[in-house]
Write an enzyme that holds these catalytic residues in place. Structure first.
Site, PDB file in Angstrom:
ATOM      1  N   CYS A 134     100.760 103.504 129.989  1.00  0.00           N
ATOM      2  CA  CYS A 134     100.263 102.152 130.210  1.00  0.00           C
ATOM      3  C   CYS A 134      99.158 101.842 129.210  1.00  0.00           C
ATOM      4  O   CYS A 134      98.110 102.498 129.240  1.00  0.00           O
ATOM      5  CB  CYS A 134      99.737 101.993 131.625  1.00  0.00           C
ATOM      6  SG  CYS A 134      99.112 100.338 131.973  1.00  0.00           S
ATOM      7  N   PRO A 135      99.339 100.877 128.324  1.00  0.00           N
ATOM      8  CA  PRO A 135      98.267 100.545 127.371  1.00  0.00           C
ATOM      9  C   PRO A 135      97.082  99.846 128.026  1.00  0.00           C
ATOM     10  O   PRO A 135      95.982  99.886 127.478  1.00  0.00           O
ATOM     11  CB  PRO A 135      98.949  99.612 126.373  1.00  0.00           C
ATOM     12  CG  PRO A 135     100.084  99.029 127.109  1.00  0.00           C
ATOM     13  CD  PRO A 135     100.530 100.041 128.110  1.00  0.00           C
TER      14      PRO A 135
END
Length: 715
Positions: A134-135
């Site tokens: 997940c950025p």
């Protein structure tokens, strides 16, 4: 993020997470500052409390999802699975609930990935039950942090819905004042919340489905179980309870710790191997001795690294503090004889180069053969009974030695192996006699200066040619007459003893002071000991037999009384002045001296007209009583003719045993008699002393023997 501490800093990785944090914190702050005060008045005071609790819950889950370890597997060491890295197949199959699940080999982490594990390309780590990277939280979502990520999505969705709903309510209450600041800020916060609500709500719904079905995002996207049954699902309720209520998974990576530098004080340092006394117990022929030597760390390392074939290092110098009486003597001998030994002496053969002499006494230490001979020679004058005790023990031949007897310690309790033919390589080696009243205990090895190099070289040449064997090296203790000697009164020390380690100049100066004129006495009756030819080569045996035959055939000298049993005694005597005595040891004398045949009570008849008081001693013969050693000059290595009135005896030199190079060295070395010029040894007797025997004026006769050997006989 926890795995990024030791890697290169990348600012682009922190842009999404920073934007998410700013929007979350900024929008909520504006909501609490401009909207909540009016809602607490018009709606309820519980509205700000609810939003505050929801915001804290969202912020906590966001932090946990961002900074928590997702379940990273540690990488294998480089040599841990080296064989698997080259030979292992790409996949391995395991069975879970009856379903075959493949495990893929990870070339980066060097192990087979467990089921539901995948390697993250962003984090570059294998994560257990990998869901996705997940950025917005800048972290992988795995088994350990999936719960907090799922709760973050749920709480954020609820928080966005609350902010948007309560903001809309505030605007409805202030619809007449839309141009006001509070109403304008509230409308801006509602726009931001509404903008993020759609993706967050959609992502939350997606993960709700995944949790209910017991799948991960990676499995759902890649379609691993699209056409089959998921072996990891346990039902909807069990799957939800497993995600939300199960205990957290263990951590496989240790927390990174900074290496601390600790200063270690001396008490905690291991002491280095320093120079110290190391005691070694040596067992040799039943004799125990303590060998104390100083060994350093470097020498111990060299000893450990050396192979069994390598030559041992030279032994240390003797400890002169234990021999205070010999300090001055050894200092003079070492300084003045070092130049002579360096020029005349050949290199010591490897066979007996480093042979320490062990003493039977507990106070004597093992030293190299040269120093041991010096020290033991001085000790033998004080402790003469040690040889008598050690000679009664059986002789051990476990380790043969070619070292001459004169280089051994008198207190060494081993039988001496000596070459019976080494006398042929010496100029004046057949000088030996026995006096009356001798004692068994006082046995000394007195050799002339200069015989060291010749005996070493002759032994080395005979050893290389293979003409001698170790069993043929007879010892004085082998004679049956050795133990039949009865102890007599203890005589005085020898008057004419000169240390072979003194230089020629010092020996010449001390001769006149030490040796007065002695009154001649009767000779000693001698019987020859049997000569042993057991293991000698044919050429040497033939040479010896021919030599005996020539001696028997040669006519007796005028004025010479030939006694029975003396034809093969190997003893020859030449006249000389009384102030120039010289003694020499011979291997023939050591084997031919009948120690128990001479009566102790009667005087002996002189042989060759030579006074008994001027007799020398052999290696194996006991020490004479009041007599002093006497030595004439050998005519084998002298170019001058004998003077009239002086008798010269027959002397046979076994020249084939020596090379021409050896003869040159012998002529140079033996031009002096115990450190004295040749003129001193050939001086005519005094006017009051009659000639000892008539002179022999014959020439030198050359006789060829077996094997092409040539002998020179003085007739």
């Amino acid at each position: 993020m926890p795995a990024e501490s030791g890697k290169r800093f990348k600012p682009s990785k922190y842009v999404p997470v920073s934007a998410a944090a700013i929007f979350l914190v900024g929008a909520t702050t504006l909501f609490f500052a401009f909207t909540c005060p009016g809602l607490s008045l018009y709606v309820s005071p519980a509205v700000p409390i609810y939003n505050a609790i929801m915001f804290l819950f969202v912020l906590a889950n966001f932090s946990m999802a961002t900074f928590m370890d997702p379940g990273i597997f540690p990488r294998a060491e480089e040599d841990e699975d080296k064989e698997d890295d080259f030979r292992a197949p790409l996949y391995k199959t395991v069975e879970i609930k009856g379903i075959q699940v493949r495990m893929k080999w990870c070339a980066t982490c060097r192990f087979y990935r467990p089921p539901r594990c995948s390697h993250c390309s962003v984090c570059d780590n294998c994560v257990e039950e990998f869901d996705h990277h997940c950025p917005w939280v800048n972290n992988c979502i795995g088994r350990r942090n999936y719960r907090y990520f799922f709760l973050f999505l749920l709480s954020l969705t609820a928080h966005i819905m609350g902010v948007f709903g309560f903001g809309l309510l505030y605007v409805l209450y202030h619809i007449e004042e839309l141009s006001g600041v509070r109403t304008a800020v509230t409308m801006a916060v509602m726009c931001v919340a509404g903008l993020f609500f759609i993706p967050v709500a959609g992502l939350t719904g997606f993960h709700v489905v995944l949790v209910a079905r017991g799948r991960t995002t990676n499995e759902q996207v890649t379609g691993k179980f699209r056409g089959g049954v998921n072996p990891f699902t346990n039902g909807c309720c069990n799957n939800v309870s497993r995600v939300l209520c199960s205990s957290p998974a263990p951590r496989y990576l240790g927390r990174p710790k900074k290496e601390k530098t600790i200063v270690i004080r001396p008490p905690f340092l291991r002491p280095e191997v320093s120079d110290g006394q190391i005691t070694v117990k040596i067992m040799d022929n039943g004799i125990q001795g303590e060998l104390r030597r100083t060994k350093s760390k470097g020498s111990l390392e060299i000893t450990e690294s050396q192979s069994a074939d390598a030559e041992p290092p030279p032994p240390p110098k003797p400890d002169l503090s234990r021999y205070t009486g010999l300090r001055t003597h050894l200092g003079l001998a070492t300084n003045e004889d070092s130049s002579l030994l360096a020029k005349d002496s050949p290199p010591t053969p490897t066979m007996y180069k480093y042979r320490p002499g062990y003493s039977s006494s507990s106070t004597s230490a093992a030293m190299p053969h040269s120093s041991s001979a010096k020290l033991s020679r001085g000790d033998s004058l004080k402790e003469p009974t040690s040889i008598a005790e050690s000679s009664r023990h059986p002789s051990y031949r476990s380790e043969p030695s070619l070292e001459p007897e004169s280089f051994r310690s008198p207190t060494f309790g081993k039988s001496f192996h000596f070459d019976p033919l080494s006398s042929g390589s010496r100029s004046s080696s057949l000088k030996s006699a026995q006096g009356t009243g001798f004692e068994l205990g006082q046995l000394q090895s007195i050799r002339s200066e200069g015989t060291t190099s010749t005996s070493y070289k002759s032994l080395a040449n005979q050893t290389r040619n293979g003409s001698l064997s170790y069993d043929s090296l007879l010892t004085p203790s082998d004679s049956p007459d050795f133990e039949s000697v009865q102890a007599g009164p203890e005589p005085d020390p020898p008057l004419g003893y000169t240390s072979p380690f003194l230089s020629a100049r010092l020996a010449q100066q001390r001769e006149a002071e030490r040796h007065p004129r002695l009154v001649p006495t009767g000779p000693t009756h001698r019987e020859p000991s049997p000569v042993r030819y057991d293991n000698l080569s044919r050429h040497i045996v033939a040479s010896l037999q021919e030599r005996e035959k020539l001696l028997r055939q040669s006519p007796p000298l005028p004025g010479r009384e030939e006694e029975p049993g003396l034809g093969d005694s190997g003893i020859q005597s030449t006249p000389g002045s009384g102030h120039a005595p010289r003694t020499s040891s011979s291997s023939d004398d050591s084997k031919r001296s009948p120690l128990g045949k001479t009566p102790l009570g009667r005087p002996a008849v002189p042989r060759f007209g030579k006074p008994d008081g001027l007799r020398g001693r052999g290696v194996g013969s006991p020490e004479p009583g009041p007599t002093a050693p006497y030595l004439g000059r050998s005519m084998s290595y002298s170019s001058q003719k004998a003077q009239p009135g002086v008798s010269e005896t027959e002397e046979v030199a076994l020249q084939p045993l020596l090379t021409p190079k050896d003869e040159v060295q012998l002529k140079t070395t033996y031009s002096k008699s115990n450190g004295q010029p040749k003129s001193l040894g050939s001086a005519s007797p005094g006017p009051g002393q009659p000639p000892l025997s008539s002179p022999t004026r014959g020439g030198v006769k050359k006789v060829s023997g077996v094997g092409g050997t040539t002998y020179e006989i003085s007739v």
